[in-house]
Scaffold this active site. Structure first.
Site, PDB file in Angstrom:
ATOM      1  N   ASP A 180     -26.779  -7.411  28.837  1.00  5.46           N
ATOM      2  CA  ASP A 180     -26.417  -6.901  27.525  1.00  5.46           C
ATOM      3  C   ASP A 180     -26.720  -5.412  27.534  1.00  5.46           C
ATOM      4  O   ASP A 180     -27.550  -4.947  28.325  1.00  5.46           O
ATOM      5  CB  ASP A 180     -27.219  -7.602  26.426  1.00  5.46           C
ATOM      6  CG  ASP A 180     -26.540  -7.524  25.058  1.00  5.46           C
ATOM      7  OD1 ASP A 180     -25.863  -8.493  24.675  1.00  5.46           O
ATOM      8  OD2 ASP A 180     -26.687  -6.479  24.394  1.00  5.46           O
ATOM      9  N   ASP A 210     -18.778   0.280  31.188  1.00  4.40           N
ATOM     10  CA  ASP A 210     -19.158   1.344  32.117  1.00  4.40           C
ATOM     11  C   ASP A 210     -18.854   0.926  33.559  1.00  4.40           C
ATOM     12  O   ASP A 210     -19.555   0.080  34.125  1.00  4.40           O
ATOM     13  CB  ASP A 210     -20.650   1.655  31.969  1.00  4.40           C
ATOM     14  CG  ASP A 210     -21.127   2.717  32.941  1.00  4.40           C
ATOM     15  OD1 ASP A 210     -20.284   3.437  33.509  1.00  4.40           O
ATOM     16  OD2 ASP A 210     -22.354   2.815  33.145  1.00  4.40           O
ATOM     17  N   TYR A 268     -10.204  -7.076  16.929  1.00  4.82           N
ATOM     18  CA  TYR A 268     -10.789  -8.197  17.674  1.00  4.82           C
ATOM     19  C   TYR A 268      -9.688  -9.102  18.234  1.00  4.82           C
ATOM     20  O   TYR A 268      -9.725  -9.504  19.401  1.00  4.82           O
ATOM     21  CB  TYR A 268     -11.705  -8.974  16.736  1.00  4.82           C
ATOM     22  CG  TYR A 268     -12.413 -10.154  17.346  1.00  4.82           C
ATOM     23  CD1 TYR A 268     -13.576  -9.984  18.093  1.00  4.82           C
ATOM     24  CD2 TYR A 268     -11.928 -11.449  17.169  1.00  4.82           C
ATOM     25  CE1 TYR A 268     -14.243 -11.073  18.650  1.00  4.82           C
ATOM     26  CE2 TYR A 268     -12.583 -12.545  17.713  1.00  4.82           C
ATOM     27  CZ  TYR A 268     -13.737 -12.348  18.458  1.00  4.82           C
ATOM     28  OH  TYR A 268     -14.382 -13.439  19.001  1.00  4.82           O
TER      29      TYR A 268
END
Length: 261
Positions: free
Chosen positions: A37, A65, A155
């Site tokens: 997380d 990332d 979403y």
């Protein structure tokens, strides 16, 4: 039947409701679990709530990332146990606004985590799984992937993209020894804002218990299913969409532009 016992799983979004539920289920199936997380404090809290089992490890990771994924892949390469199951679960909540009112930065943040994140995870670990004898990828999408969801369009777009990614990935990995499943759960878990509670509350009214829901998903994955639904409602709306597509195909066949020779 996909064998899980003795293998190692990587679950993203591990500090959230479904992340913790997935960890519980996979640990019960005999897997070692690595939870990730981007929020270290919430991740540590999740590990504490899970009781610090010996087969549970954690690592801070921002799924958007690429360098974070690359570093994680290299760290796993140095470990004894490879990843056999990748669960792409991380996704922030919707901005809960009409699409025309969502700030570009909020849109980009959700798409980066909810769609680009799974792509980066697949890109990092699918080749490693294939090279080490096979494995499985489970993408956690949503019923929102199957139809419109007003005021949650960011979403829904991310989850629809994840469903499409999964369909393509299944074809591309067909001969690699790496299987693919995508789950489209309905209402599971707790209301937003439960993270500060001293203990995980019971599922909110009208929602499926998270551990039961994720247990159903893992059972279906082990049985070799590709598309996994947890709820039976919503079929009418999806059937209407399928009918609309069929009608559009008929109209194109009957009166579409002429093709070049």
């Amino acid at each position: 039947m996909i064998e899980l016992a003795g293998g190692r799983a990587l679950v993203t979004g591990g500090a959230g409701t479904l992340g913790k539920a997935l960890a519980r289920v996979l640990l019960d199936r005999g897997m070692a679990v690595l939870l990730t997380d981007r929020d270290e404090d919430r991740l540590r809290d999740a590990i504490a709530r899970l009781g610090h089992p010996k087969d549970l490890d954690w690592r801070v990771l921002d799924v958007a990332d690429p360098q974070g994924w690359a570093a994680l892949g290299e760290a796993i390469d140095a470990d004894v146990a490879p990843i056999r199951l990748l669960v792409n679960n991380a996704c922030p909540p919707s901005a809960r606004r009409p699409l025309t009112e969502i700030a570009p930065a909020d849109w980009q943040s959700l798409i980066a985590a909810g769609l680009t994140g799974p792509f980066l995870g697949v890109r990092t670990f699918a080749p490693r799984m294939a090279a080490s004898g096979g494995g499985h990828i489970l993408n956690i999408a949503s019923m929102a992937a199957l139809g419109p969801l007003p005021d949650h369009g960011d979403y829904a777009a991310a989850k629809a993209g994840l469903l499409s990614l999964s369909e393509t990935l299944r074809i591309e990995l067909a001969d690699s020894g790496v299987g693919v499943s995508v789950a489209c759960p309905g209402a599971i878990g707790h209301p937003l804002g439960h993270a500060g509670c001293a203990a995980d509350p019971a599922a909110a009214p009208g929602r499926m218990d998270p551990v039961a829901g994720m247990g159903f998903v893992i059972d279906a994955m082990q049985a070799g299913r590709f598309l996994i639904l947890t709820h039976g409602d919503g079929a009418d709306a999806i059937a209407c969409r399928a009918d609309e597509i069929a009608v559009a195909f008929d109209r194109a066949a009957q009166g579409g532009p002429a093709r070049t020779r």
